[in-house]
Design an enzyme around this catalytic site. Structure first.
Site: not given
Ligand code: G3P
Ligand code: CA
Length: 269
Positions: A18, A60
């Site tokens: 992530h 992000h």
């Molecule tokens: O993409 C899955 C998760 O990352 C969604 O939340 O805000 O971390 O992009 P975010």
């Molecule tokens: Ca994401």
């Protein structure tokens, strides 16, 4: 039982790094993605924003403030302006235990740079962020994937690319542009999650799976999604206790800032 037979083998649970291995390195920088790779993540997760001059970058937030030394909206800055910013020093300040001098002055990468760096043999899990703010984002994304051979038959067979979004509209646009790209519908629940058969059948018309936040789901939610033959990749799961629980419930992948922890859990299975 039949339900158990449908569960994926544990080794098939996807390890999605992530924002890279973002617990240990500044999110959405090449070193963070590299670390995700070294920790044996299956996918590099990339959030996309678009610059004033129409370039897709890995970031992000819609603003520059949190992860760079710049300020203001991404959409009000050109790529050249964003390239001058430092996307690493903030991490050292916030995470002294993982700080490294080499993180100082890191650049914000474009999507092309990430793909050029890691090549055709890696796997990318790409999110269209704020697509309503960035008209044309989907076309640009597909044009880049086409250019790097990530939309040919071979790439699809190996699941080189998954595209995710909270925006159903964005996913449907992508499906119209290229009906073969596997899509994941992201979902956010503030209270204990429920999903109906109708909703799941609706999602199945354009997506191969769902990505809910993990805190609000339970075993029956996961089983219901799996009964509809959809993938389920909860985010963002950082403790091994939660990883084990979700794998036991039958999830088919996990987003994590700690791909090393998930790799360890999967090894023991
Ligand atoms: O993409 C899955 C998760 O990352 C969604 O939340 O805000 O971390 O992009 P975010
Ligand atoms: Ca994401």
């Amino acid at each position: 039982s039949a339900a158990q037979a449908e569960k994926p083998k544990h080794k098939e649970v996807l390890n999605i790094a992530h924002r890279g291995a973002s617990a240990y390195a500044p999110e959405h920088t090449i070193p963070s993605y590299e670390m995700g790779d070294r920790m044996k993540g299956d996918y590099i997760e990339i959030d996309l924003q678009m610059t004033q001059d129409g370039r897709l970058i890995a970031m992000h937030d819609e603003t520059l403030d949190r992860t760079t030394d710049g300020t203001g909206l991404v959409k009000d800055h050109t790529l050249a302006e964003i390239k001058k910013l430092d996307a690493g020093s903030w991490f050292n300040k916030e995470n002294p235990q993982y700080a490294k001098s080499e993180y100082e002055g890191l650049e914000v990468p474009t999507l092309e740079e990430v793909i050029e760096h890691f090549g055709k043999n890696r796997k990318y899990y790409i999110e269209t962020k704020a697509p309503d703010v960035y008209p044309g984002m989907e076309e640009k994304l597909l044009e880049i994937l086409d250019r790097y051979g990530l939309t040919d038959k071979q790439a699809f067979k190996k699941n080189r690319v998954l595209i995710q979004s909270f925006s159903q509209e964005s996913l449907m646009k992508i499906q119209q542009l290229n009906p073969d790209i596997p899509l994941i519908q992201l979902l956010w629940y503030e209270t204990p999650a429920q999903i109906s058969d109708e909703e799941l059948e609706g999602i199945r018309e354009y997506a191969v799976g769902v990505g809910p936040n993990h805190e609000q789901i339970d075993r029956s939610y996961v089983e219901k999604v799996r009964e509809h033959r959809l993938e389920i990749h909860p985010y963002t799961v950082n403790s091994q206790e939660d990883m084990k629980k979700l794998i036991d419930w039958g999830v088919t992948g996990l987003f994590t800032n700690h791909p090393d922890r998930l790799r360890e859990v999967l090894k023991d299975k």
